[in-house]
Design a protein around this motif. Structure first.
Motif, PDB file in Angstrom:
ATOM      1  N   ASN A 171       0.729  -1.050   0.121  1.00  0.00           N
ATOM      2  CA  ASN A 171       0.122  -0.009  -0.044  1.00  0.00           C
ATOM      3  C   ASN A 171       0.848   1.311  -0.077  1.00  0.00           C
ATOM      4  O   ASN A 171       1.983   1.091   0.724  1.00  0.00           O
ATOM      5  CB  ASN A 171      -0.732   0.020   1.292  1.00  0.00           C
TER       6      ASN A 171
ATOM      7  N   SER B 118      -5.050   8.350  -0.769  1.00  0.00           N
ATOM      8  CA  SER B 118      -3.785   7.723  -0.145  1.00  0.00           C
ATOM      9  C   SER B 118      -3.278   8.886   0.831  1.00  0.00           C
ATOM     10  O   SER B 118      -2.921   8.728   2.027  1.00  0.00           O
ATOM     11  CB  SER B 118      -2.689   7.532  -0.951  1.00  0.00           C
TER      12      SER B 118
ATOM     13  N   LYS C  71      -9.760   5.288   2.173  1.00  0.00           N
ATOM     14  CA  LYS C  71     -10.175   4.177   1.094  1.00  0.00           C
ATOM     15  C   LYS C  71     -10.463   5.001  -0.140  1.00  0.00           C
ATOM     16  O   LYS C  71     -11.217   5.958  -0.123  1.00  0.00           O
ATOM     17  CB  LYS C  71     -10.903   3.406   1.609  1.00  0.00           C
TER      18      LYS C  71
END
Length: 189
Positions: A66, A173, A178
């Motif tokens: 991520n 981000s 989300k």
């Protein structure tokens, strides 16, 4: 490229032509294509970077893959990993181009020399760093105390061009939310 930098400097400091010639004499020109790195995690950051064209980001990648974007930077903004640059240690971050970008670079030794020889430039850089510190402090406070909707509204208000230029996933981000949440918030507007 140097014309953009000169106009920027003159808006912030009374620099003479000779002083600007010194600033220019030690600068390096760099061009990056979209998705090309200025700095990769594990490398030592070697440059103070002033963007004359384009949009860039600073981010890390966790062990799950991520991305965590800590900063966007656009024309007439500075970008680097100051911790890596000042301590000469490996960076935890990547810096890459979101758009084709052009920039001017100064290495640490040259920037130190410029700060010593050009007090007016040193004051300008110090003012920029102080504003950057305040911005970071406010960003941390917002991240721990605001709702997703408040974060997004503040982002759009503060950085309307980033909201239009950066991909939605990158904005999510940066905000620590989300992508689906961001999509829902955008549809509410």
């Amino acid at each position: 490229m140097f014309e953009i930098f000169k106009a920027y400097v003159l808006r912030h400091a009374a620099v003479s032509d000779d002083e600007f010639a010194l600033l220019e004499s030690v600068a390096r020109v760099k061009k990056l294509r979209k998705r090309q790195y200025l700095l990769q995690e594990g490398d030592v950051c070697k440059y103070h970077c002033f963007i004359t064209k384009g949009l860039m980001r600073t981010y890390s990648v966790d062990n799950k893959g991520n991305e965590h974007i800590t900063r966007f930077a656009k024309e007439e903004w500075w970008i680097s990993d100051r911790e890596s640059l000042l301590t000469e240690t490996s960076s935890r971050f990547n810096i890459d181009a979101i758009e084709d970008s052009e920039m001017l670079l100064w290495n640490k030794a040259d920037m130190d020399m410029l700060m010593e020889k050009l007090p007016v430039f040193s004051k300008m850089i110090n003012d920029i760093l102080n504003k950057s510190f305040i911005t970071s402090q406010n960003r941390i406070h917002e991240a721990i105390s605001s709702t997703a909707e408040e974060k997004y509204q503040n982002f759009v208000r503060r950085y309307p061009d980033f909201a239009l230029r950066a991909p939605q996933g990158m904005i999510a981000s940066y905000l620590g939310i989300k992508p689906e949440t961001l999509s829902r918030l955008r549809n509410k507007r």
